[in-house]
Design an enzyme around this catalytic site. Sequence first.
Site, PDB file in Angstrom:
ATOM      1  N   TYR A   1       4.485 -13.343   6.107  1.00  0.00           N
ATOM      2  CA  TYR A   1       5.275 -12.203   5.651  1.00  0.00           C
ATOM      3  C   TYR A   1       6.637 -12.269   6.319  1.00  0.00           C
ATOM      4  O   TYR A   1       6.722 -12.256   7.544  1.00  0.00           O
ATOM      5  CB  TYR A   1       4.569 -10.893   6.000  1.00  0.00           C
ATOM      6  CG  TYR A   1       3.240 -10.726   5.304  1.00  0.00           C
ATOM      7  CD1 TYR A   1       3.184 -10.497   3.927  1.00  0.00           C
ATOM      8  CD2 TYR A   1       2.046 -10.792   6.007  1.00  0.00           C
ATOM      9  CE1 TYR A   1       1.966 -10.331   3.283  1.00  0.00           C
ATOM     10  CE2 TYR A   1       0.823 -10.628   5.368  1.00  0.00           C
ATOM     11  CZ  TYR A   1       0.791 -10.394   4.009  1.00  0.00           C
ATOM     12  OH  TYR A   1      -0.419 -10.231   3.376  1.00  0.00           O
ATOM     13  N   HIS A   2       7.689 -12.335   5.512  1.00  0.00           N
ATOM     14  CA  HIS A   2       9.031 -12.548   6.039  1.00  0.00           C
ATOM     15  C   HIS A   2       9.777 -11.256   6.285  1.00  0.00           C
ATOM     16  O   HIS A   2       9.576 -10.258   5.600  1.00  0.00           O
ATOM     17  CB  HIS A   2       9.833 -13.416   5.060  1.00  0.00           C
ATOM     18  CG  HIS A   2       9.397 -14.837   5.039  1.00  0.00           C
ATOM     19  ND1 HIS A   2      10.055 -15.832   5.709  1.00  0.00           N
ATOM     20  CD2 HIS A   2       8.341 -15.441   4.439  1.00  0.00           C
ATOM     21  CE1 HIS A   2       9.445 -16.984   5.521  1.00  0.00           C
ATOM     22  NE2 HIS A   2       8.393 -16.770   4.748  1.00  0.00           N
TER      23      HIS A   2
ATOM     24  N   PHE B   1      17.372 -14.258 -16.406  1.00  0.00           N
ATOM     25  CA  PHE B   1      17.630 -14.253 -17.852  1.00  0.00           C
ATOM     26  C   PHE B   1      18.354 -15.536 -18.238  1.00  0.00           C
ATOM     27  O   PHE B   1      18.718 -16.336 -17.384  1.00  0.00           O
ATOM     28  CB  PHE B   1      18.456 -13.022 -18.219  1.00  0.00           C
ATOM     29  CG  PHE B   1      19.860 -13.022 -17.661  1.00  0.00           C
ATOM     30  CD1 PHE B   1      20.099 -13.154 -16.285  1.00  0.00           C
ATOM     31  CD2 PHE B   1      20.954 -12.903 -18.505  1.00  0.00           C
ATOM     32  CE1 PHE B   1      21.399 -13.157 -15.783  1.00  0.00           C
ATOM     33  CE2 PHE B   1      22.252 -12.913 -17.998  1.00  0.00           C
ATOM     34  CZ  PHE B   1      22.473 -13.041 -16.638  1.00  0.00           C
TER      35      PHE B   1
ATOM     36  N   HIS C   1       6.364   1.213  -0.639  1.00  0.00           N
ATOM     37  CA  HIS C   1       5.709   1.596   0.608  1.00  0.00           C
ATOM     38  C   HIS C   1       5.833   0.453   1.618  1.00  0.00           C
ATOM     39  O   HIS C   1       5.429  -0.673   1.357  1.00  0.00           O
ATOM     40  CB  HIS C   1       4.239   1.942   0.366  1.00  0.00           C
ATOM     41  CG  HIS C   1       4.085   3.273  -0.307  1.00  0.00           C
ATOM     42  ND1 HIS C   1       3.102   3.528  -1.230  1.00  0.00           N
ATOM     43  CD2 HIS C   1       4.795   4.424  -0.177  1.00  0.00           C
ATOM     44  CE1 HIS C   1       3.216   4.797  -1.637  1.00  0.00           C
ATOM     45  NE2 HIS C   1       4.242   5.349  -1.016  1.00  0.00           N
TER      46      HIS C   1
ATOM     47  N   GLU D   1       2.946  -2.115   2.896  1.00  0.00           N
ATOM     48  CA  GLU D   1       2.184  -2.877   1.900  1.00  0.00           C
ATOM     49  C   GLU D   1       2.845  -4.233   1.697  1.00  0.00           C
ATOM     50  O   GLU D   1       3.396  -4.540   0.649  1.00  0.00           O
ATOM     51  CB  GLU D   1       2.070  -2.042   0.615  1.00  0.00           C
ATOM     52  CG  GLU D   1       1.332  -0.733   0.866  1.00  0.00           C
ATOM     53  CD  GLU D   1       1.474   0.317  -0.235  1.00  0.00           C
ATOM     54  OE1 GLU D   1       1.997   0.010  -1.314  1.00  0.00           O
ATOM     55  OE2 GLU D   1       1.042   1.468  -0.003  1.00  0.00           O
TER      56      GLU D   1
ATOM     57  N   ARG E   1       5.033   3.817   6.319  1.00  0.00           N
ATOM     58  CA  ARG E   1       4.905   3.864   4.856  1.00  0.00           C
ATOM     59  C   ARG E   1       6.187   4.353   4.174  1.00  0.00           C
ATOM     60  O   ARG E   1       6.565   3.880   3.115  1.00  0.00           O
ATOM     61  CB  ARG E   1       3.755   4.840   4.544  1.00  0.00           C
ATOM     62  CG  ARG E   1       3.637   5.304   3.098  1.00  0.00           C
ATOM     63  CD  ARG E   1       2.476   6.296   3.012  1.00  0.00           C
ATOM     64  NE  ARG E   1       2.434   7.061   1.786  1.00  0.00           N
ATOM     65  CZ  ARG E   1       1.682   6.754   0.723  1.00  0.00           C
ATOM     66  NH1 ARG E   1       0.939   5.671   0.746  1.00  0.00           N
ATOM     67  NH2 ARG E   1       1.688   7.512  -0.347  1.00  0.00           N
TER      68      ARG E   1
ATOM     69  N   HIS F   1       1.892  -2.261  -5.371  1.00  0.00           N
ATOM     70  CA  HIS F   1       1.459  -1.588  -4.147  1.00  0.00           C
ATOM     71  C   HIS F   1       0.214  -2.297  -3.620  1.00  0.00           C
ATOM     72  O   HIS F   1      -0.304  -3.218  -4.221  1.00  0.00           O
ATOM     73  CB  HIS F   1       1.098  -0.128  -4.441  1.00  0.00           C
ATOM     74  CG  HIS F   1       2.276   0.753  -4.725  1.00  0.00           C
ATOM     75  ND1 HIS F   1       2.709   1.715  -3.855  1.00  0.00           N
ATOM     76  CD2 HIS F   1       3.105   0.810  -5.799  1.00  0.00           C
ATOM     77  CE1 HIS F   1       3.756   2.338  -4.359  1.00  0.00           C
ATOM     78  NE2 HIS F   1       4.016   1.812  -5.545  1.00  0.00           N
TER      79      HIS F   1
ATOM     80  N   GLU G   1      -2.317  -1.854  -7.650  1.00  0.00           N
ATOM     81  CA  GLU G   1      -2.738  -1.893  -6.254  1.00  0.00           C
ATOM     82  C   GLU G   1      -3.328  -3.280  -6.022  1.00  0.00           C
ATOM     83  O   GLU G   1      -4.378  -3.621  -6.565  1.00  0.00           O
ATOM     84  CB  GLU G   1      -3.816  -0.824  -5.981  1.00  0.00           C
ATOM     85  CG  GLU G   1      -3.343   0.608  -6.177  1.00  0.00           C
ATOM     86  CD  GLU G   1      -2.503   1.154  -5.025  1.00  0.00           C
ATOM     87  OE1 GLU G   1      -2.312   0.424  -4.028  1.00  0.00           O
ATOM     88  OE2 GLU G   1      -2.041   2.305  -5.131  1.00  0.00           O
TER      89      GLU G   1
END
Length: 428
Positions: free
Chosen positions: A135-136, A176, A194, A197, A248, A318, A389
Amino acid sequence: MPTLLVLLMVSSVFTADPSAATEEFGIDEKAVSYSGFQVWSITVRSNGEHKLLRQIIEQYDVEVWKEQKTDKAAITELLVAPQVQRVLKVKLTEADISYGIKINDLHTVIENGNAKHNTSSLNTKTGHSMDWTKYHRLADIYGYLNYLASTYPSRVELINIGTSYEKRPLYVVRIFNRSSSVVKPAVWIDGGIHAREWISPALATYIIRQLVEVPANEALLCNVDWFIMPVMNPDGYEYSHAFNRLWRKTRSVTSWTSCRGVDPNRNFGYKWGGLGTSTNPCSDVYKGTRAFSEPETFATSNFIKGKASSIKLYLTLHSYGQAALIPWGYNVVYPSDYSDMLELAKSAVSKFTKYRYRVGNAAAIYYPAAGGSDDWAKSIGIKYSYTFELSDTGAYGFLLPASNILPVCQDFFPALDVFAAKVATMKV
Ligand SMILES: *[C@@H]1O[C@H](CO)[C@@H](O)[C@H](O)[C@H]1NC(C)=O
Ligand SMILES: *[C@@H]1O[C@H](CO)[C@@H](O)[C@H](O)[C@H]1NC(C)=O
Ligand SMILES: [Zn+2]
């Protein structure tokens, strides 16, 4: 939960780059430790039990992570602080309510959840620091967007649609065919509403990469334009990396000085302030002082409104729960074209081979929540509007380990064929 938050600020184990963090937020801020915190899953099978559980949750100020309904039971996942674990155990046992411990020590899971930083080698090889094995931080993500815009000008336009509360840019990537002059129907995808997440911006950036850098996916640009906003709440996202993994909300200052932030997904302007929202600035579902009080939701909604005649599908990412949620979310109410929306969602999730998703009305599967972005998008006439989710179903919840990023992304991407095929048939 002001008391809980204040307590949490006291002790700290700091894992993210502290120099970067202190520069931006001031030296007084300490990272929140979740040492000894647990996640419990509680199943209730009657209204009486449900009422009792609600009372216990309120009395001990316990944070609800997720509440979902099945035919026979309601399952509630709770974040339980060390100091209330003993009393909660007693209360639940007295009430004859069964519970299980899903995460035994949050701190350990947080520590092990992200791969270690080493992007310098990537950077020299590829011109950017992005990959999908960890996760960056926002700088890597935004660096990648800028890299794409300068490397693929025939396909990518990077649009700055405003600034966050803490003055970070808000970016939408338009993907595009620039040499085509036809106005095409468009898909909107956003992530990171959020902060905690993390799988959501990871998937949104993966989708961007697939659409821009993988020639085999070029057909997806033939009849459809894409607007993708990978991090709608960049302040919260950075805060969740640097200070509080479970943050959050946005980071705006509220009337209560020790409690910051508004829940952006309670801040959109349709049925704002209804069920499942709070007027308490310390609540995780604080709705804000008015609809679109947050610069992030304000800028996003303005941009989408400006493109409302071409955007035919709104998809917001999410976690967690593995569910495709269909409006309305403000209550168990079904739009007149619900069956069209249901059919397309079912067809999309049927492409998933690794993860199984539930599909249904948002308020019916979970709980009513007003002011969500999907309801608002539907309310302005975007026919297909969904909240997905993502993984998992609760083993790690918001703390999905980084080793899951690629499996989740690879499983998800084929669903876009289904969405694009439908949107391509719609008149602009
Ligand atoms: C990062 O990778 C480079 C090149 O592979 C290596 O020389 C360096 O020691 C690594 N740094 C860390 C902190 O692992
Ligand atoms: C982009 O548009 C041009 C002009 O209409 C067309 O010749 C080209 O094939 C298009 N490329 C893609 C990938 O659709
Ligand atoms: Zn969310």
